[in-house]
Motif scaffolding. Structure first.
Motif, PDB file in Angstrom:
ATOM      1  N   SER A 241      49.694  15.160  91.649  1.00 48.71           N
ATOM      2  CA  SER A 241      49.561  14.617  90.303  1.00 48.71           C
ATOM      3  C   SER A 241      48.960  15.679  89.393  1.00 48.71           C
ATOM      4  O   SER A 241      48.245  16.576  89.841  1.00 48.71           O
ATOM      5  CB  SER A 241      48.654  13.380  90.335  1.00 48.71           C
ATOM      6  OG  SER A 241      48.344  12.919  89.037  1.00 48.71           O
ATOM      7  N   ARG A 242      49.223  15.557  88.086  1.00 52.62           N
ATOM      8  CA  ARG A 242      48.579  16.420  87.101  1.00 52.62           C
ATOM      9  C   ARG A 242      47.294  15.809  86.559  1.00 52.62           C
ATOM     10  O   ARG A 242      46.405  16.513  86.087  1.00 52.62           O
ATOM     11  CB  ARG A 242      49.537  16.712  85.937  1.00 52.62           C
ATOM     12  CG  ARG A 242      50.463  17.880  86.162  1.00 52.62           C
ATOM     13  CD  ARG A 242      49.699  19.174  86.325  1.00 52.62           C
ATOM     14  NE  ARG A 242      50.571  20.344  86.263  1.00 52.62           N
ATOM     15  CZ  ARG A 242      50.138  21.586  86.458  1.00 52.62           C
ATOM     16  NH1 ARG A 242      48.864  21.821  86.738  1.00 52.62           N
ATOM     17  NH2 ARG A 242      50.976  22.602  86.388  1.00 52.62           N
ATOM     18  N   ASP A 243      47.188  14.460  86.593  1.00 52.37           N
ATOM     19  CA  ASP A 243      46.050  13.802  85.959  1.00 52.37           C
ATOM     20  C   ASP A 243      45.268  12.878  86.884  1.00 52.37           C
ATOM     21  O   ASP A 243      44.286  12.269  86.472  1.00 52.37           O
ATOM     22  CB  ASP A 243      46.512  13.017  84.730  1.00 52.37           C
ATOM     23  CG  ASP A 243      47.569  11.970  85.056  1.00 52.37           C
ATOM     24  OD1 ASP A 243      47.827  11.711  86.252  1.00 52.37           O
ATOM     25  OD2 ASP A 243      48.146  11.399  84.095  1.00 52.37           O
ATOM     26  N   GLY A 244      45.697  12.736  88.141  1.00 52.67           N
ATOM     27  CA  GLY A 244      45.016  11.843  89.067  1.00 52.67           C
ATOM     28  C   GLY A 244      45.381  10.381  88.892  1.00 52.67           C
ATOM     29  O   GLY A 244      44.839   9.519  89.582  1.00 52.67           O
ATOM     30  N   ILE A 245      46.301  10.098  87.955  1.00 50.55           N
ATOM     31  CA  ILE A 245      46.719   8.717  87.683  1.00 50.55           C
ATOM     32  C   ILE A 245      48.194   8.523  87.997  1.00 50.55           C
ATOM     33  O   ILE A 245      48.582   7.563  88.676  1.00 50.55           O
ATOM     34  CB  ILE A 245      46.429   8.356  86.206  1.00 50.55           C
ATOM     35  CG1 ILE A 245      44.930   8.479  85.916  1.00 50.55           C
ATOM     36  CG2 ILE A 245      46.933   6.951  85.877  1.00 50.55           C
ATOM     37  CD1 ILE A 245      44.568   8.310  84.454  1.00 50.55           C
ATOM     38  N   ASN A 246      49.031   9.431  87.494  1.00 48.10           N
ATOM     39  CA  ASN A 246      50.476   9.367  87.735  1.00 48.10           C
ATOM     40  C   ASN A 246      50.820  10.290  88.902  1.00 48.10           C
ATOM     41  O   ASN A 246      50.753  11.515  88.773  1.00 48.10           O
ATOM     42  CB  ASN A 246      51.218   9.784  86.465  1.00 48.10           C
ATOM     43  CG  ASN A 246      50.878   8.899  85.278  1.00 48.10           C
ATOM     44  OD1 ASN A 246      51.304   7.752  85.214  1.00 48.10           O
ATOM     45  ND2 ASN A 246      50.095   9.429  84.326  1.00 48.10           N
ATOM     46  N   TRP A 247      51.190   9.682  90.026  1.00 48.58           N
ATOM     47  CA  TRP A 247      51.387  10.432  91.268  1.00 48.58           C
ATOM     48  C   TRP A 247      52.868  10.558  91.604  1.00 48.58           C
ATOM     49  O   TRP A 247      53.652   9.647  91.348  1.00 48.58           O
ATOM     50  CB  TRP A 247      50.661   9.754  92.417  1.00 48.58           C
ATOM     51  CG  TRP A 247      49.171   9.822  92.283  1.00 48.58           C
ATOM     52  CD1 TRP A 247      48.367   8.944  91.622  1.00 48.58           C
ATOM     53  CD2 TRP A 247      48.319  10.843  92.791  1.00 48.58           C
ATOM     54  NE1 TRP A 247      47.061   9.345  91.695  1.00 48.58           N
ATOM     55  CE2 TRP A 247      46.989  10.502  92.400  1.00 48.58           C
ATOM     56  CE3 TRP A 247      48.532  12.000  93.541  1.00 48.58           C
ATOM     57  CZ2 TRP A 247      45.882  11.296  92.744  1.00 48.58           C
ATOM     58  CZ3 TRP A 247      47.432  12.786  93.891  1.00 48.58           C
ATOM     59  CH2 TRP A 247      46.140  12.432  93.489  1.00 48.58           C
ATOM     60  N   SER A 248      53.230  11.701  92.184  1.00 45.48           N
ATOM     61  CA  SER A 248      54.592  11.948  92.659  1.00 45.48           C
ATOM     62  C   SER A 248      54.567  12.204  94.158  1.00 45.48           C
ATOM     63  O   SER A 248      53.543  12.616  94.719  1.00 45.48           O
ATOM     64  CB  SER A 248      55.200  13.161  91.939  1.00 45.48           C
ATOM     65  OG  SER A 248      55.285  12.946  90.545  1.00 45.48           O
ATOM     66  N   ARG A 249      55.718  11.974  94.777  1.00 44.19           N
ATOM     67  CA  ARG A 249      55.836  12.169  96.224  1.00 44.19           C
ATOM     68  C   ARG A 249      56.964  13.149  96.508  1.00 44.19           C
ATOM     69  O   ARG A 249      58.036  13.055  95.913  1.00 44.19           O
ATOM     70  CB  ARG A 249      56.098  10.812  96.898  1.00 44.19           C
ATOM     71  CG  ARG A 249      54.982   9.816  96.612  1.00 44.19           C
ATOM     72  CD  ARG A 249      55.337   8.400  97.040  1.00 44.19           C
ATOM     73  NE  ARG A 249      55.498   8.300  98.464  1.00 44.19           N
ATOM     74  CZ  ARG A 249      55.953   7.201  99.076  1.00 44.19           C
ATOM     75  NH1 ARG A 249      56.291   6.137  98.362  1.00 44.19           N
ATOM     76  NH2 ARG A 249      56.061   7.179 100.393  1.00 44.19           N
ATOM     77  N   PRO A 250      56.713  14.117  97.382  1.00 41.85           N
ATOM     78  CA  PRO A 250      57.755  15.116  97.675  1.00 41.85           C
ATOM     79  C   PRO A 250      59.000  14.469  98.258  1.00 41.85           C
ATOM     80  O   PRO A 250      58.960  13.361  98.813  1.00 41.85           O
ATOM     81  CB  PRO A 250      57.086  16.033  98.707  1.00 41.85           C
ATOM     82  CG  PRO A 250      55.613  15.786  98.554  1.00 41.85           C
ATOM     83  CD  PRO A 250      55.488  14.349  98.144  1.00 41.85           C
ATOM     84  N   SER A 251      60.103  15.159  98.111  1.00 37.94           N
ATOM     85  CA  SER A 251      61.354  14.713  98.725  1.00 37.94           C
ATOM     86  C   SER A 251      61.893  15.826  99.621  1.00 37.94           C
ATOM     87  O   SER A 251      61.974  16.980  99.175  1.00 37.94           O
ATOM     88  CB  SER A 251      62.389  14.384  97.638  1.00 37.94           C
ATOM     89  OG  SER A 251      63.581  13.915  98.205  1.00 37.94           O
ATOM     90  N   PRO A 252      62.224  15.526 100.879  1.00 35.29           N
ATOM     91  CA  PRO A 252      62.155  14.214 101.522  1.00 35.29           C
ATOM     92  C   PRO A 252      60.731  13.822 101.854  1.00 35.29           C
ATOM     93  O   PRO A 252      59.864  14.667 102.015  1.00 35.29           O
ATOM     94  CB  PRO A 252      62.982  14.412 102.787  1.00 35.29           C
ATOM     95  CG  PRO A 252      62.800  15.871 103.121  1.00 35.29           C
ATOM     96  CD  PRO A 252      62.767  16.567 101.775  1.00 35.29           C
ATOM     97  N   ARG A 253      60.506  12.528 101.959  1.00 34.14           N
ATOM     98  CA  ARG A 253      59.200  12.017 102.314  1.00 34.14           C
ATOM     99  C   ARG A 253      59.010  12.112 103.828  1.00 34.14           C
ATOM    100  O   ARG A 253      59.828  11.607 104.593  1.00 34.14           O
ATOM    101  CB  ARG A 253      59.054  10.573 101.857  1.00 34.14           C
ATOM    102  CG  ARG A 253      59.172  10.419 100.351  1.00 34.14           C
ATOM    103  CD  ARG A 253      59.147   8.963  99.946  1.00 34.14           C
ATOM    104  NE  ARG A 253      59.250   8.809  98.478  1.00 34.14           N
ATOM    105  CZ  ARG A 253      59.268   7.661  97.853  1.00 34.14           C
ATOM    106  NH1 ARG A 253      59.212   6.528  98.545  1.00 34.14           N
ATOM    107  NH2 ARG A 253      59.355   7.623  96.534  1.00 34.14           N
ATOM    108  N   SER A 254      57.942  12.739 104.238  1.00 39.47           N
ATOM    109  CA  SER A 254      57.703  12.894 105.678  1.00 39.47           C
ATOM    110  C   SER A 254      56.211  13.091 105.905  1.00 39.47           C
ATOM    111  O   SER A 254      55.452  13.382 104.989  1.00 39.47           O
ATOM    112  CB  SER A 254      58.487  14.079 106.230  1.00 39.47           C
ATOM    113  OG  SER A 254      58.079  15.286 105.613  1.00 39.47           O
ATOM    114  N   ALA A 255      55.820  12.917 107.156  1.00 43.11           N
ATOM    115  CA  ALA A 255      54.408  13.079 107.518  1.00 43.11           C
ATOM    116  C   ALA A 255      54.001  14.545 107.364  1.00 43.11           C
ATOM    117  O   ALA A 255      54.776  15.455 107.663  1.00 43.11           O
ATOM    118  CB  ALA A 255      54.182  12.611 108.942  1.00 43.11           C
TER     119      ALA A 255
END
Length: 255
Positions: A241-255
């Motif tokens: 995240s850039r602000d600690g509020i709006n979060w993104s998740r990498p693709s592909p999602r994996s452990a």
């Protein structure tokens, strides 16, 4: 790249007062060129005392005999806090703006377990001059929120920030999710705001059990506890995240 797992546990329940299992819903902090680790135990019939371990490198850990709190007839242990009732998830922040009490802790405390969300339920505050001897804050309950709580170990933008659970999260999302709250003084916190929940790209049985967050090079990174209800297993997923509020998740999602 996937994380490399160190093949041997770095800390194990090898003391009589630690019981059969250690719980690392706690905090690791840098301290005087080394590290401090605050953790709890899982010992049937006892409280989840908060304990302290110290390390120079993060791999070899010492459990100092602090002489503070009696357990099984002796104070020769590393216990720093015994709330005296069911508690969970100690989370510690180092506050450079408070020279008198630079260490601050949140602990989820149920108090009277027969009264769900009674007056004692919630995140209780403690403060310390040295990170070893702790005293309760006034007021004692600083935030009415859930048991999986992770404060950021620093103060981004000069504010205390914690990622936690909302008392009504099952009504909001149907499962566990990540909420954010912030404070200027550690005693008064904002209403927890939903910031991360499973979506349609996740399997139906997935819940977000909790998340710890940290800053690096202008970004926020989160270590998301990705829990499968069906198999009762955890993965750790990276989010950013850039602000600690709006979060993104990498693709592909994996452990």
């Amino acid at each position: 790249l996937p994380a490399k797992v160190f093949p041997k546990p770095v800390i194990e329940p090898d003391k009589p007062w630690e019981g059969r299992m250690l719980a690392f819903f706690g905090t690791a902090l840098e301290h005087e060129g080394g590290y401090r680790l605050y953790y709890t135990r899982l010992k049937p019939g006892t409280h989840l005392n908060v304990m302290l371990a110290e390390s120079d490198d993060g791999f070899q850990w010492r459990k100092p005999e602090l002489g503070l709190i009696e357990c099984d007839g002796s104070t020769a242990n590393n216990i720093v806090l015994d709330p005296g009732c069911h508690n969970d998830g100690p989370s510690i922040v180092l506050d450079p703006d408070d020279p008198q009490h630079p260490y601050k802790m949140m602990v989820f405390w149920k108090g009277d377990r027969s009264q769900p969300w009674g007056p004692d339920w919630g995140l209780h505050g403690f403060q310390s001059a040295d990170g070893i001897k702790w005293e309760p804050t006034d007021p004692p309950v600083v935030l009415v929120a859930g048991d999986r709580t992770n404060m950021m170990v620093n103060k981004p933008e000069g504010k205390f920030v914690t990622y936690t659970r909302h008392m009504n999260m099952f009504n909001h999302t149907g499962g566990r999710a990540v909420y954010r709250s912030e404070s200027d003084d550690f005693l008064h916190w904002t209403e927890p705001q939903l910031v991360l929940r499973p979506d349609l790209q996740d399997e139906p049985d997935i819940e977000f059990y909790g998340m710890s967050a940290f800053q690096h090079n202008g970004w926020y990174f989160g270590l998301l506890e990705y829990w499968s209800h069906a198999t009762d297993t955890f993965e750790i997923h990276l989010v950013f995240s850039r602000d600690g509020i709006n979060w993104s998740r990498p693709s592909p999602r994996s452990a």
